[in-house]
Write a protein that holds these residues in place. Structure first.
Motif, short mmCIF file in Angstrom:
data_model
loop_
_atom_site.label_atom_id
_atom_site.label_comp_id
_atom_site.label_asym_id
_atom_site.label_seq_id
_atom_site.Cartn_x
_atom_site.Cartn_y
_atom_site.Cartn_z
N GLN A 295 0.83 -1.22 0.00
CA GLN A 295 0.00 0.00 0.00
C GLN A 295 0.85 1.26 0.00
OE1 GLN A 295 -2.86 -0.07 -0.76
NE2 GLN A 295 -3.76 -2.02 -0.14
N VAL A 296 1.91 1.22 0.77
CA VAL A 296 2.80 2.39 0.82
C VAL A 296 3.37 2.67 -0.57
CG1 VAL A 296 4.99 3.25 1.71
CG2 VAL A 296 3.39 2.10 3.25
N GLY B 93 2.25 10.07 -10.18
CA GLY B 93 1.49 10.15 -11.43
C GLY B 93 1.73 8.98 -12.36
N THR B 94 2.18 7.86 -11.81
CA THR B 94 2.42 6.68 -12.65
C THR B 94 1.09 6.18 -13.23
OG1 THR B 94 4.12 6.12 -11.05
CG2 THR B 94 3.57 4.45 -12.70
N ALA B 95 1.15 5.69 -14.47
CA ALA B 95 -0.07 5.27 -15.16
C ALA B 95 -0.77 4.15 -14.39
CB ALA B 95 0.28 4.79 -16.57
N ASN B 96 -0.02 3.09 -14.07
CA ASN B 96 -0.61 1.96 -13.35
C ASN B 96 0.16 1.75 -12.05
OD1 ASN B 96 -1.61 -0.43 -12.45
ND2 ASN B 96 -1.82 -1.31 -14.50
N GLU C 56 -0.42 0.33 -9.19
CA GLU C 56 -0.40 -0.98 -8.54
C GLU C 56 0.61 -1.89 -9.23
OE1 GLU C 56 -3.96 -2.89 -7.65
OE2 GLU C 56 -4.66 -1.20 -6.41
N LYS C 57 0.57 -1.87 -10.53
CA LYS C 57 1.51 -2.70 -11.27
C LYS C 57 2.95 -2.30 -10.96
CE LYS C 57 0.82 -3.28 -15.89
NZ LYS C 57 1.08 -2.94 -17.31
N GLU C 58 3.17 -1.00 -10.95
CA GLU C 58 4.52 -0.50 -10.70
C GLU C 58 4.98 -0.86 -9.27
OE1 GLU C 58 5.74 0.68 -13.31
OE2 GLU C 58 7.64 1.63 -12.79
N ALA C 59 4.05 -0.78 -8.35
CA ALA C 59 4.37 -1.12 -6.96
C ALA C 59 4.76 -2.59 -6.87
CB ALA C 59 3.18 -0.83 -6.05
N ARG C 60 3.99 -3.42 -7.49
CA ARG C 60 4.27 -4.85 -7.47
C ARG C 60 5.65 -5.15 -8.08
NH1 ARG C 60 -0.58 -7.53 -6.31
NH2 ARG C 60 -1.97 -6.35 -7.64
N GLU D 41 -0.01 -10.87 -15.98
CA GLU D 41 0.18 -9.42 -16.10
C GLU D 41 1.61 -9.04 -15.79
OE1 GLU D 41 -2.18 -6.45 -13.95
OE2 GLU D 41 -3.87 -7.83 -14.21
N MET D 42 2.13 -9.66 -14.73
CA MET D 42 3.49 -9.32 -14.30
C MET D 42 4.52 -9.66 -15.37
SD MET D 42 3.35 -7.72 -11.50
CE MET D 42 5.03 -7.76 -10.90
N ALA D 43 4.27 -10.76 -16.06
CA ALA D 43 5.19 -11.11 -17.14
C ALA D 43 5.26 -9.97 -18.15
CB ALA D 43 4.72 -12.40 -17.81
N GLU D 44 4.11 -9.48 -18.52
CA GLU D 44 4.06 -8.38 -19.48
C GLU D 44 4.76 -7.14 -18.94
OE1 GLU D 44 3.43 -8.43 -22.54
OE2 GLU D 44 2.79 -10.53 -22.47
N SER D 45 4.51 -6.86 -17.67
CA SER D 45 5.15 -5.68 -17.06
C SER D 45 6.66 -5.77 -17.15
CB SER D 45 4.75 -5.58 -15.58
OG SER D 45 3.36 -5.52 -15.45
N ILE D 46 7.16 -6.96 -16.83
CA ILE D 46 8.62 -7.12 -16.84
C ILE D 46 9.17 -6.99 -18.26
CG2 ILE D 46 10.50 -8.75 -16.44
CD1 ILE D 46 8.96 -9.79 -14.05
#
Lengths: 192, 192, 192, 192
Positions: free
Chosen positions: C139-140, C149-152, C154-158, D181-186
DNA sequence: CATGAATGAGTTTTCATTCAT
DNA sequence: GATGAATGAAAACTCATTCAT
């Protein structure tokens, strides 16, 4: 080199189990549950500790198995009384006789059950069994005294049960106790 | 901060000792000797383990002290019966009444003694005590029944003792047991 | 001969406990929980097995105590990120830097936590902790990326979390791993 | 009752072996090596303990057999990347995709390997394998980034590997983890 | 007197491995 | 090939007792 058959295995298992239970009961009865170690039981039974745990999940489970067996024996007393219809005096005599015979032949069971009933906090789970058995026996006696026309059948039933229990205890710690004579005394006293 | 006098110290010592014994007896009676740890006794009594060992040389010595005390109580039963000369029926009644009163007021003692008597191999040294006590009580009863002119005084004495012992046992594991009623029943039964 | 004061006892207890926990963590982390015996821990810590059980109810409880402590350390990472308001990029940098520093200084904690998280069936009760901690951290990170201002976010955090976790693992089994460099690489990659 | 041919026997043998390995891997992966008993494996696999020892010399040998198999699977990832010449971006994409697919379809293998890699003192002999495998994978990635003209190909390779490893770990302890999804992100992150 | 940390021998329990059939 | 009863060494855990303070 065919593998052992299922029956063979069952036979072996049964023998081993009974051997262990017999030894354990003796030791529990004379030394108490907590003062009897698994090592001692195993050694006395001539098996390894490991094998013991193959048959019984824990020391407590071993005790439970023994107690269950004891109850099966105990139930014979009640059945003995019921197999004869009719004369309540005869029924009472039969019950008493059978009980004395059983105690004489299974002192260890009796000793063990008595110990368990005296430590309610430790053997909570077995109290239900013990209590249930007791109630059953009590009801049978009440019923008999009712049919004998006794004034206060419940009181008389309690007294009979107490006399029997007390006799068994004294038998257990008195050398040369005249157990058979006592059976007759009780029968006489309570069938008048 | 006046230094405490010797008497005060002794007073404290005695109280602490009795407190420990009381707590230990309760625990021994309900959980058994081997299932009661020194730590538990100390905690329950509100003292340290070290102090406990200041008063009692060992766990076994603590048990012995408790048992000795129990016998002193037991002896009161016999004395009670003998303080009244004359009517044996009255003597019997008094003995029975006193015994029941004592058991009622000292359940833990009886529970504990009973347990000990059931484990002869473990508490050998206490068996002599218990046996001796039993003989004494038996002799008193025989004497009474002799003076009552009973046909077989020994048999009757044994039966009376058994009825009492059995009643006490049942009292100990039966909730709401009518102990007082039972005293009357026994008196009635054995003084006719 | 005054008895030891409460503070003295507390001091002793604390020292002993910490010593045991430190040794246990090292062994658990390198050999695994099930492959580390209580005897080994006791020997390595220079105390008796008994003492260990004076402080921890069971081997499992000892593990729990260690894990709890690890979480307290882990929480420092999050706090570090929050102490600086304003620039999310700076916050991210701080979090990453702190995390790397902590892992570097507490490899064993990290190794242990990772092991626990890989055996869900065995350490069920600790999964809640681990999961909770993970969600918090996630969450942090999401919050930071949102503010960037990142597009996604959650994805970036992961992805950030994964990069960190992966780096730590490789650090653990790669000799001469350039951990500090990697911190910079990650910061660069995710703050662009 | 025709005697079975040698081929039939071998067929049975192979199936039994694979069945045991499959079951063992599942249990090892979820409960850990030391927390999984031979008895459990045998029961779960529906064979006797004796048979298990017919196929595998020891518990450790069973583990080794499983790990070896896991490596064979792992090598597919590398091969997948090499089968396509030319475009390094496409190669990277293929490697990543394949790796994710393999992890998804063989969670237990990765889980187990990860556990083993975290306990160097216990599974020393497997560390060499794991390390070697890692180096191989690393070299392949470095080569790809070199051909992509990346400024610091080693750093980028390390980062990519870390992101993948970290993702796999999180996948393993996060319910409903969006692995695809994560595969694509990477892929996106590292092929820009 | 009083404390409770520390010990170590003993207890219950587990489990990889062997072996007679 | 196949079985599972049996073993024994080692693990987790308990607790009466000692002792420095």
């Amino acid at each position: 080199m065919a593998p052992k058959s299922k029956e063979q295995f069952n036979e072996i298992r049964k023998k081993s189990k009974e051997n262990i239970m017999q030894v354990a009961m003796d030791l529990f009865a004379h030394n108490g549950f907590h003062n009897t170690s698994i090592s001692k039981i195993a050694k006395e039974a001539g098996v390894s500790k490991g094998l013991l745990y193959n048959y019984f999940e824990s020391k407590h489970a071993l005790l439970e198995a023994i107690v269950k067996e004891a109850f099966d024996i105990g139930d014979q007393v009640l059945e003995s009384g019921f197999q004869i219809d009719g004369d309540p005096k005869l029924q009472l005599r039969t019950i008493i006789k059978t009980a004395f015979q059983l105690v004489k032949g299974n002192q260890e069971y009796w000793r063990l059950l008595l110990q368990l009933s005296l430590q309610p906090e430790v053997f909570e789970d077995m109290q239900a069994f013990l209590a249930g058995e007791n109630v059953k026996q009590f009801q049978v006696l009440v019923n008999i005294f009712e049919r004998m026309g006794t004034a206060n059948p419940e009181k008389e039933a309690r007294l009979t049960a107490a006399a029997m229990d007390g006799t068994f205890i004294q038998f257990m710690y008195t050398p040369n106790y005249p157990l058979d004579e006592m059976a007759e005394s009780i029968i006489e006293k309570f069938t008048k």
